[in-house]
Design a protein around this motif. Structure first.
Motif, PDB file in Angstrom:
ATOM      1  N   THR A  59       0.838  -1.188   0.000  1.00 49.66           N
ATOM      2  CA  THR A  59       0.000   0.000   0.000  1.00 49.66           C
ATOM      3  C   THR A  59       0.875   1.240   0.000  1.00 49.66           C
ATOM      4  O   THR A  59       1.923   1.275   0.633  1.00 49.66           O
ATOM      5  N   ALA A  60       0.454   2.280  -0.704  1.00 48.17           N
ATOM      6  CA  ALA A  60       1.323   3.443  -0.876  1.00 48.17           C
ATOM      7  C   ALA A  60       0.571   4.755  -0.725  1.00 48.17           C
ATOM      8  O   ALA A  60      -0.649   4.845  -0.895  1.00 48.17           O
ATOM      9  N   LEU A  61       1.352   5.794  -0.410  1.00 54.39           N
ATOM     10  CA  LEU A  61       0.906   7.179  -0.379  1.00 54.39           C
ATOM     11  C   LEU A  61       1.902   7.968  -1.220  1.00 54.39           C
ATOM     12  O   LEU A  61       3.112   7.709  -1.166  1.00 54.39           O
ATOM     13  N   ALA A  62       1.416   8.920  -2.007  1.00 46.94           N
ATOM     14  CA  ALA A  62       2.296   9.725  -2.853  1.00 46.94           C
ATOM     15  C   ALA A  62       1.963  11.204  -2.693  1.00 46.94           C
ATOM     16  O   ALA A  62       0.809  11.574  -2.453  1.00 46.94           O
ATOM     17  N   VAL A  63       2.991  12.047  -2.834  1.00 50.08           N
ATOM     18  CA  VAL A  63       2.844  13.506  -2.709  1.00 50.08           C
ATOM     19  C   VAL A  63       3.541  14.144  -3.899  1.00 50.08           C
ATOM     20  O   VAL A  63       4.717  13.852  -4.164  1.00 50.08           O
ATOM     21  N   ASP A  64       2.834  15.038  -4.624  1.00 51.07           N
ATOM     22  CA  ASP A  64       3.448  15.680  -5.785  1.00 51.07           C
ATOM     23  C   ASP A  64       4.059  17.023  -5.419  1.00 51.07           C
ATOM     24  O   ASP A  64       4.043  17.444  -4.251  1.00 51.07           O
ATOM     25  N   MET A  65       4.580  17.725  -6.412  1.00 51.10           N
ATOM     26  CA  MET A  65       5.290  18.979  -6.192  1.00 51.10           C
ATOM     27  C   MET A  65       4.385  20.079  -5.637  1.00 51.10           C
ATOM     28  O   MET A  65       4.859  21.004  -4.985  1.00 51.10           O
ATOM     29  N   GLU A  66       3.084  19.986  -5.882  1.00 54.71           N
ATOM     30  CA  GLU A  66       2.137  20.988  -5.363  1.00 54.71           C
ATOM     31  C   GLU A  66       1.654  20.654  -3.958  1.00 54.71           C
ATOM     32  O   GLU A  66       0.850  21.375  -3.379  1.00 54.71           O
ATOM     33  N   GLY A  67       2.115  19.534  -3.411  1.00 55.56           N
ATOM     34  CA  GLY A  67       1.696  19.129  -2.077  1.00 55.56           C
ATOM     35  C   GLY A  67       0.441  18.290  -2.053  1.00 55.56           C
ATOM     36  O   GLY A  67      -0.092  17.986  -0.983  1.00 55.56           O
ATOM     37  N   THR A  68      -0.052  17.889  -3.231  1.00 56.56           N
ATOM     38  CA  THR A  68      -1.238  17.038  -3.296  1.00 56.56           C
ATOM     39  C   THR A  68      -0.873  15.626  -2.868  1.00 56.56           C
ATOM     40  O   THR A  68       0.121  15.058  -3.338  1.00 56.56           O
ATOM     41  N   GLN A  86       7.492  15.275   1.734  1.00 54.01           N
ATOM     42  CA  GLN A  86       7.834  16.628   1.311  1.00 54.01           C
ATOM     43  C   GLN A  86       9.327  16.893   1.443  1.00 54.01           C
ATOM     44  O   GLN A  86       9.935  17.535   0.586  1.00 54.01           O
ATOM     45  N   GLN A  87       9.932  16.380   2.516  1.00 57.87           N
ATOM     46  CA  GLN A  87      11.371  16.565   2.717  1.00 57.87           C
ATOM     47  C   GLN A  87      12.170  15.855   1.621  1.00 57.87           C
ATOM     48  O   GLN A  87      13.097  16.421   1.036  1.00 57.87           O
ATOM     49  N   VAL A  88      11.808  14.602   1.350  1.00 54.05           N
ATOM     50  CA  VAL A  88      12.513  13.838   0.327  1.00 54.05           C
ATOM     51  C   VAL A  88      12.327  14.483  -1.044  1.00 54.05           C
ATOM     52  O   VAL A  88      13.260  14.548  -1.858  1.00 54.05           O
ATOM     53  N   LEU A  89      11.125  14.975  -1.297  1.00 55.11           N
ATOM     54  CA  LEU A  89      10.844  15.596  -2.586  1.00 55.11           C
ATOM     55  C   LEU A  89      11.627  16.895  -2.754  1.00 55.11           C
ATOM     56  O   LEU A  89      12.133  17.198  -3.839  1.00 55.11           O
ATOM     57  N   ALA A  90      11.765  17.646  -1.672  1.00 53.66           N
ATOM     58  CA  ALA A  90      12.444  18.943  -1.743  1.00 53.66           C
ATOM     59  C   ALA A  90      13.952  18.808  -1.823  1.00 53.66           C
ATOM     60  O   ALA A  90      14.622  19.539  -2.562  1.00 53.66           O
ATOM     61  N   GLU A 116       3.086  -2.673  13.833  1.00 52.04           N
ATOM     62  CA  GLU A 116       4.220  -1.922  13.337  1.00 52.04           C
ATOM     63  C   GLU A 116       4.281  -2.027  11.818  1.00 52.04           C
ATOM     64  O   GLU A 116       3.937  -3.071  11.252  1.00 52.04           O
ATOM     65  N   ILE A 117       4.710  -0.942  11.183  1.00 54.45           N
ATOM     66  CA  ILE A 117       4.917  -0.969   9.747  1.00 54.45           C
ATOM     67  C   ILE A 117       6.271  -0.353   9.424  1.00 54.45           C
ATOM     68  O   ILE A 117       6.761   0.519  10.146  1.00 54.45           O
ATOM     69  N   GLU A 118       6.881  -0.847   8.355  1.00 53.42           N
ATOM     70  CA  GLU A 118       8.075  -0.228   7.803  1.00 53.42           C
ATOM     71  C   GLU A 118       7.688   0.454   6.500  1.00 53.42           C
ATOM     72  O   GLU A 118       6.903  -0.096   5.712  1.00 53.42           O
ATOM     73  N   VAL A 119       8.247   1.644   6.280  1.00 56.05           N
ATOM     74  CA  VAL A 119       7.876   2.452   5.123  1.00 56.05           C
ATOM     75  C   VAL A 119       9.144   2.888   4.398  1.00 56.05           C
ATOM     76  O   VAL A 119      10.119   3.313   5.029  1.00 56.05           O
ATOM     77  N   LEU A 120       9.129   2.767   3.079  1.00 49.16           N
ATOM     78  CA  LEU A 120      10.208   3.272   2.234  1.00 49.16           C
ATOM     79  C   LEU A 120       9.693   4.508   1.517  1.00 49.16           C
ATOM     80  O   LEU A 120       8.666   4.461   0.834  1.00 49.16           O
ATOM     81  N   VAL A 121      10.414   5.634   1.688  1.00 54.89           N
ATOM     82  CA  VAL A 121      10.032   6.890   1.048  1.00 54.89           C
ATOM     83  C   VAL A 121      11.124   7.258   0.044  1.00 54.89           C
ATOM     84  O   VAL A 121      12.303   7.318   0.400  1.00 54.89           O
ATOM     85  N   GLN A 122      10.743   7.516  -1.194  1.00 55.74           N
ATOM     86  CA  GLN A 122      11.719   7.849  -2.221  1.00 55.74           C
ATOM     87  C   GLN A 122      11.163   8.893  -3.176  1.00 55.74           C
ATOM     88  O   GLN A 122       9.944   9.033  -3.339  1.00 55.74           O
ATOM     89  N   ARG A 123      12.064   9.645  -3.773  1.00 57.70           N
ATOM     90  CA  ARG A 123      11.706  10.586  -4.817  1.00 57.70           C
ATOM     91  C   ARG A 123      11.673   9.826  -6.136  1.00 57.70           C
ATOM     92  O   ARG A 123      12.595   9.067  -6.456  1.00 57.70           O
ATOM     93  N   VAL A 124      10.604  10.003  -6.894  1.00 59.14           N
ATOM     94  CA  VAL A 124      10.424   9.312  -8.164  1.00 59.14           C
ATOM     95  C   VAL A 124      10.533  10.319  -9.303  1.00 59.14           C
ATOM     96  O   VAL A 124       9.884  11.374  -9.277  1.00 59.14           O
ATOM     97  N   GLU A 125      11.358   9.977 -10.270  1.00 56.51           N
ATOM     98  CA  GLU A 125      11.509  10.789 -11.482  1.00 56.51           C
ATOM     99  C   GLU A 125      10.819  10.044 -12.624  1.00 56.51           C
ATOM    100  O   GLU A 125      11.389   9.132 -13.218  1.00 56.51           O
ATOM    101  N   PRO A 126       9.585  10.401 -12.958  1.00 51.30           N
ATOM    102  CA  PRO A 126       8.838   9.650 -13.969  1.00 51.30           C
ATOM    103  C   PRO A 126       9.562   9.529 -15.308  1.00 51.30           C
ATOM    104  O   PRO A 126       9.447   8.496 -15.984  1.00 51.30           O
TER     105      PRO A 126
END
Length: 395
Positions: free
Chosen positions: A36-45, A64-68, A95-105
């Motif tokens: 399961t995933a959550l995503a945030v774009d450059m506009e903060g959506t 937001q930190q990873v994206l910036a 407990e959950i483990e989460v991987l957060v990464q910046r994606v370059e489409p």
């Protein structure tokens, strides 16, 4: 990430970076499954969620930190804190483990192809490195149901092994973590890979165009099954009687079953309780590698049915697969209650649940999944796939 495929497909089309947070490991009573995933774009959506609300705000800030600032993917863990009731954590106790990464489409055209396949209803898998050398972390493969894979995890040997695992998971309709590599002669790089699958909807084949079948077709469709109702009597196989079925077939049940496609996730529900239909149908169904076979009827009907199946030459190991009388003991009376009883048994069988009230159990509510056998290993064709079933609800 496939749970938010529609929005991510749009973002890939715009070729604008976004941050992706993916649940890579679950222990205890966490609310949402691996993948399961959550995503945030450059506009903060923000789109999607990973915990049902418990830690979304903290993950949003991390995205937001990873994206910036860019940089390598970040792994983090969230759990329940008894010491600080206001700490960021899961109130459910897991407990959950989460991987957060910046994606370059622009650099991941193969992932865009996977998202397009999901939206088109085609089966595919996306394999993502969630642990391993820094240069490999976050890399992805697109593994379609047929044809060559696209992308790379860093090496040809590693890709080959992961593709084999991914295809096995696709056949079972499962999302799971796998461990590959660590073998000097073949795959020296040791990787932990999350294989997130989008499999076609599992099938529920309901035989017998009766009132119970109408209720069961509605319940089955709600659970994400592709529902077929089959009966040899044309006067009963009408769309008006079964508005929730995906397919209504007029044919002899055993003949239709022999001609149609089934797999290890297929549920066969025999509601006719008429020997001239039941015996040839169940004889065929019990010999197939389907996930569940159940038959309606009283205990007296069941005893007579089993005797006839034995006379027809059905071996004992196949008879042991038969769920009859069908359903869990919920005290069901109406067709709607009976449909819940049947689907509850299918869910319990598929996930190896006990069917008991949770208040009477001990230990974890969600037991850990068993590891997937390696490529080429014998598969459980009896239809008890472990891990995270993908029945169309979280895809």
């Amino acid at each position: 990430m496939l749970n938010i495929a529609d929005t991510l497909h749009q973002w890939y089309g715009r070729a604008r970076p976004f941050a992706l947070a993916t649940v890579t490991h679950v222990s205890g009573s966490a609310p949402l499954p691996v993948g399961t995933a959550l995503a945030v774009d450059m506009e903060g959506t923000a789109v999607g969620n990973i915990s049902g609300g418990c830690v979304e705000a903290a993950v949003y800030e991390l995205c937001q930190q990873v994206l910036a600032h860019g940089g390598p993917p970040v792994r983090t863990r969230f759990g329940y804190s008894d010491d600080d009731a206001f700490a960021v954590g899961l109130t459910c106790g897991g407990e959950i483990e989460v991987l957060v990464q910046r994606v370059e489409p622009a650099a991941e055209a193969h992932v865009a192809a996977a998202l397009e396949a999901v939206l088109a209803g085609r089966s595919c898998a996306v394999a993502r490195v969630i642990d391993g050398p820094g240069e490999c972390l976050g890399r992805t493969l697109h593994v379609p149901d047929g044809g060559p894979h696209d992308g790379t995890l860093g090496g040809e040997n590693e890709d080959k092994v992961v593709v084999a695992h991914a295809r096995a998971l696709l056949r079972a309709g499962r999302t799971a973590r796998i461990e590959v590599g660590g073998e000097a002669g073949t795959c020296p790089t040791r990787l932990t890979v999350l294989v997130h699958t989008h499999a076609h909807r599992p099938r529920m084949l309901i035989f017998g165009a009766v009132d119970f079948a109408a209720a069961l077709s509605q319940a089955g469709r709600f659970l994400g099954y592709h529902v077929t109702v089959c009966d040899a009597r044309p006067v009963f196989t009408t769309r008006a009687r079964f508005p929730h079925a995906d397919e209504i077939v007029t044919d002899w049940p055993h003949r239709y079953l022999a001609a149609t496609e089934t797999d290890a996730r297929t549920a066969v529900c025999v509601l006719t309780h008429d020997a001239k239909f039941d015996i040839p149908l169940l004889r065929s169904a019990l010999a197939l590698p389907v996930g569940y076979v159940g038959a309606m009827g009283s205990r007296r009907t069941h005893g007579h049915r089993v005797a006839l199946l034995r006379e027809a030459g059905v071996p004992e190991e196949q008879l042991a697969r038969l769920h009859s009388p069908i359903g869990l003991d919920l005290g069901a009376r109406t067709p709607e209650e009976t449909a819940i009883s049947i689907t509850a048994e299918i869910i319990a069988h598929t996930n190896r649940g006990t069917g008991l009230p949770l208040s009477q159990g001990r230990g974890r509510i969600h037991p850990p999944a068993q590891p997937l056998p390696g490529p080429g290993a014998p598969q459980d064709r009896g239809g008890d796939p472990r891990g995270t079933p993908t029945h169309g609800l979280l895809l």
